[in-house]
Design an enzyme around this catalytic site. Structure first.
Site, short mmCIF file in Angstrom:
data_model
loop_
_atom_site.label_atom_id
_atom_site.label_comp_id
_atom_site.label_asym_id
_atom_site.label_seq_id
_atom_site.Cartn_x
_atom_site.Cartn_y
_atom_site.Cartn_z
N GLY A 18 0.78 -1.24 0.00
CA GLY A 18 0.00 0.00 0.00
C GLY A 18 0.80 1.28 0.00
N SER A 19 2.01 1.26 -0.59
CA SER A 19 2.78 2.52 -0.57
C SER A 19 2.14 3.59 -1.45
CB SER A 19 4.24 2.27 -0.98
OG SER A 19 4.36 2.00 -2.35
N ASN A 20 1.53 3.19 -2.56
CA ASN A 20 0.82 4.19 -3.38
C ASN A 20 -0.39 4.75 -2.63
OD1 ASN A 20 1.87 4.69 -6.21
ND2 ASN A 20 2.08 2.48 -6.05
N MET A 97 -4.29 -6.69 -7.10
CA MET A 97 -3.84 -7.75 -8.00
C MET A 97 -4.95 -8.74 -8.34
SD MET A 97 -0.84 -6.72 -8.45
CE MET A 97 0.05 -8.05 -9.23
N ARG A 98 -6.09 -8.19 -8.73
CA ARG A 98 -7.21 -9.04 -9.15
C ARG A 98 -7.69 -8.52 -10.49
NH1 ARG A 98 -7.92 -13.80 -8.06
NH2 ARG A 98 -10.11 -14.18 -8.31
N HIS A 116 0.10 1.52 -13.30
CA HIS A 116 0.83 0.38 -13.85
C HIS A 116 2.32 0.74 -13.90
CE1 HIS A 116 1.59 -3.18 -16.22
NE2 HIS A 116 2.31 -2.45 -17.05
N THR A 148 -10.25 -0.12 -18.45
CA THR A 148 -11.25 -0.62 -19.39
C THR A 148 -11.25 -2.14 -19.28
OG1 THR A 148 -9.59 -0.57 -21.13
CG2 THR A 148 -11.04 1.34 -20.98
N GLU A 150 -10.19 -4.43 -21.11
CA GLU A 150 -8.93 -5.08 -21.45
C GLU A 150 -7.85 -4.63 -20.45
OE1 GLU A 150 -6.16 -5.47 -25.43
OE2 GLU A 150 -8.03 -4.36 -25.53
N GLU A 181 5.91 6.69 -9.18
CA GLU A 181 4.49 6.36 -8.96
C GLU A 181 3.91 7.25 -7.86
OE1 GLU A 181 3.44 2.19 -8.61
OE2 GLU A 181 5.25 1.61 -9.66
C1 GRF Z 1 3.03 -0.76 -7.74
O1 GRF Z 1 4.25 -0.93 -8.38
C2 GRF Z 1 1.93 -0.58 -8.75
O2 GRF Z 1 2.32 0.09 -9.90
C3 GRF Z 1 1.58 -2.00 -9.09
O3 GRF Z 1 1.67 -2.69 -7.87
C4 GRF Z 1 2.61 -2.02 -7.01
C5 GRF Z 1 1.90 -1.73 -5.74
O4 GRF Z 1 2.76 -1.22 -4.76
N1 GRF Z 1 0.28 -2.05 -9.72
P1 GRF Z 1 2.16 -0.59 -3.42
O5 GRF Z 1 1.28 -1.66 -2.79
O6 GRF Z 1 1.40 0.63 -3.77
O7 GRF Z 1 3.34 -0.30 -2.56
#
Ligand code: GRF
Length: 209
Positions: A18-20, A97-98, A116, A148, A150, A181
């Protein structure tokens, strides 16, 4: 109207550290940020990011996708209900990741965004940093895009790049991409939550406020 009432309500979906998500929570502390994070959800009850969200005082939920077997839509119907119950107007995928079915994606059409770790349309899918090194690219990075049906295809909201160094491995390159990111996701969310944009094919154009 108070600031909180005018802010877009955002749910963040995660599967891991969850760093983002944390970078979005930090950004949303700014008084002029046009979005508030109303909840954080995960398909993995043990996702480390859930605790980070709770520590920040954010409501969380988890729906263990394994409980639904192959029935992706049953999982997604419950996910959809959780998001609606939280009053979410926008859904932000941050390491979720689903794969999502067209059923879900259509319900959140133009209200669902993802990050991404590559410069799309290059390197959709997994293992992007290793694949970028293997392909010999000199520039790599990250993309925020609308989701989307795809996978990893959809109008591009923001991108950030890093130069690939001769001594990079997937880990060192990935670490620099992750820093990018954390910069571009809050910027992209700011734009989308403000509503000051339009979508023209694959292009997302800032239309001024
Ligand atoms: C990130 O690299 C994001 O681009 C990818 O999964 C990773 C998630 O990292 N979809 P975090 O859980 O936000 O640290």
């Amino acid at each position: 109207m108070s600031l909180n009432q005018s802010r877009k309500k955002v749910a963040v979906l995660i599967s891991g550290r969850g760093s983002n998500m944390v970078s979005l929570l930090e950004a949303a502390k700014a008084e002029d940020f046009p979005a508030q994070i109303v909840c954080v959800g995960s398909n993995r009850p043990d996702a480390a990011g859930l605790q980070r969200a709770r520590d920040a005082g954010i409501a969380t939920f988890s729906l263990d996708h394994k409980r639904y077997g192959k029935d992706r839509e049953a999982f997604e119907r419950e996910l959809h209900e959780e998001l609606e119950a939280a009053g979410a107007e926008l859904v932000v995928l941050a390491g979720f990741m689903r794969l999502l079915t067209p059923w879900f994606v259509n319900r959140w059409h133009n209200r669902l965004i993802n990050i991404h770790p590559a410069l799309l349309p290059a390197f959709p899918g997994l293992d992007t940093h290793a694949r970028a090194l293997e392909a010999g690219v000199k520039l790599h990075g990250a993309t925020v895009h609308f989701v989307t049906a795809e996978m990893d295809v959809g109008p591009i909201i923001a991108q950030g790049s890093v130069a690939v160094r001769d001594d990079d491995d997937a880990q060192t390159l990935g670490a620099r991409v992750l820093q990018v990111e954390h910069q571009i996701y809050p910027q992209a969310l700011r734009l989308i939550a403000s509503g000051a944009y339009k979508i023209d094919g694959m292009r997302v154009l800032a239309s001024g406020s």
